[in-house]
Design an enzyme around this catalytic site. Sequence first.
Site, short mmCIF file in Angstrom:
data_model
loop_
_atom_site.label_atom_id
_atom_site.label_comp_id
_atom_site.label_asym_id
_atom_site.label_seq_id
_atom_site.Cartn_x
_atom_site.Cartn_y
_atom_site.Cartn_z
N LYS A 283 0.82 -1.22 0.00
CA LYS A 283 0.00 0.00 0.00
C LYS A 283 0.85 1.27 0.00
CE LYS A 283 -2.26 -0.94 3.81
NZ LYS A 283 -1.84 -2.30 4.13
N THR A 284 1.82 1.32 0.90
CA THR A 284 2.62 2.53 1.05
C THR A 284 3.43 2.83 -0.21
OG1 THR A 284 2.76 2.17 3.44
CG2 THR A 284 4.37 3.67 2.48
N GLU B 268 -3.54 6.08 1.49
CA GLU B 268 -3.34 4.68 1.84
C GLU B 268 -4.46 4.32 2.80
OE1 GLU B 268 -0.39 1.90 4.54
OE2 GLU B 268 0.52 3.56 3.42
#
Length: 466
Positions: free
Chosen positions: A125-126, A169
């Site tokens: 995600k990051t 995110e």
Amino acid sequence: MIRPDLTLPIPETITSAHFIGIGGSGMSGLARMFLDAGIRVSGSDRADSDNLRALEAAGATVHVGHDAAHLGDADTVIHTGAIWPENPEFVTAKQRGLHVIHRSQALFWLIGGRRLVSIAGAHGKTTSTGMLVTALQALGADPNFVNGGVIEQLGVSSSSGADELFVIEADESDGTFLLYATSVALITNVDPDHLDFFASEDAFYDAFVRFGNEAREAVVISSDDPGAQRVHAGLTHEKVITFGQAADADVRIEDIVTDGPVAATLRHAGESVRMQLAVPGVHNAVNAAGAVAVLITLGRGLAESVRAVEGFAGTVRRLELHGAERGVQVYDDYSHHPTEVRAALEAMRSVAGAGRIIAIQQPHTYSRTQHMYREFAEVLERYADHTVMLDVYGAREDPVPGVTGELVSGAFADPTRVHYVPDWQQAADYTAQVAHQGDFVVTLGCGNVYQIIPQVLESLRRTDES
């Protein structure tokens, strides 16, 4: 752990906000955006950090340690799920009748109805958020964004932009990713985790199906990940875009080369473009394909999207080089799930070449360690040449008898490939003794394991190779 109560009302107006746990990467990013919005910000954390000092320099009032007096004249208190219910600031805020909201609700307030791209998934995600944000900026856009980690070339995890677009995110760990009114949903993968929150694996998958189906415009989802395939089967959304190495992927990855920073060819709608990233690992080629798929969904072309994503320089704590001593390079990576550890070590292998990889693993949370210790041992034994095992970083959880780093090390088939050392100085000294010129050391975990790196470098400096 405090489970978020998303039924609590979110105030229409916030003039003074106090953040409990303001030093975390996500919370500090939120606090920075509240400052950008002209709101008075205060906050506390259990330990001092660079994030606290940066927020103080930006105009926030910050405190080390938790005390009810730190609330000041705040009208809204924002907290994470990681604080204890007995936290004096949390308890006093409730007693005073202040607005007390979860960080996800604070982010919802910040978004304020703008066009939202939400990136969710068990892993990636990051990095995917960072890729998308930097690519949008390279294409001339100025998005608002909140990421879970610092984007290397920007030096921040969040920023207020001039555009209507907002990129976040979205955290699935506590179900709060379902709070947002998402326009474009990116699902990187779906690997069952956080079962301390979700009642079952089925509930975990169902949450992702709901997340995708509720997207207003489109769902972008992995074609390769088994969990994502299961979610895809449950989607009823009229616009689903897939990415990955599958033959039928809408944005297809081909001809991956991993000897250094990863390269690949991306194909879409009969067009193909060669992509050369600045970061290593097959997983990053996949992350980039997901970001490109989102850009295409937002109306960009394949070639310009690929060129924009190529400029991504990484995020802090994702295979981040911290130093070298005696010919041994020392890296850090945030990986805290077996799938993430495998991806990090595979990427490290593309950098290390013939050098050995020595992993310093800090298991994260007792529940995950108890549930996945065999998987951790299997991945570490297969992909690292040697592992130094620390004790569990409990985070929000109380200790569980018998659940320690030794539980993981004891699951290794070959006990000579791992050494359990709960004392950090002894672990640093041991690492320096077994490391030779040309080796690569990497700390793994999302707790405070990166803080052992200065000790490792110092031990390398004063330890002669035998």
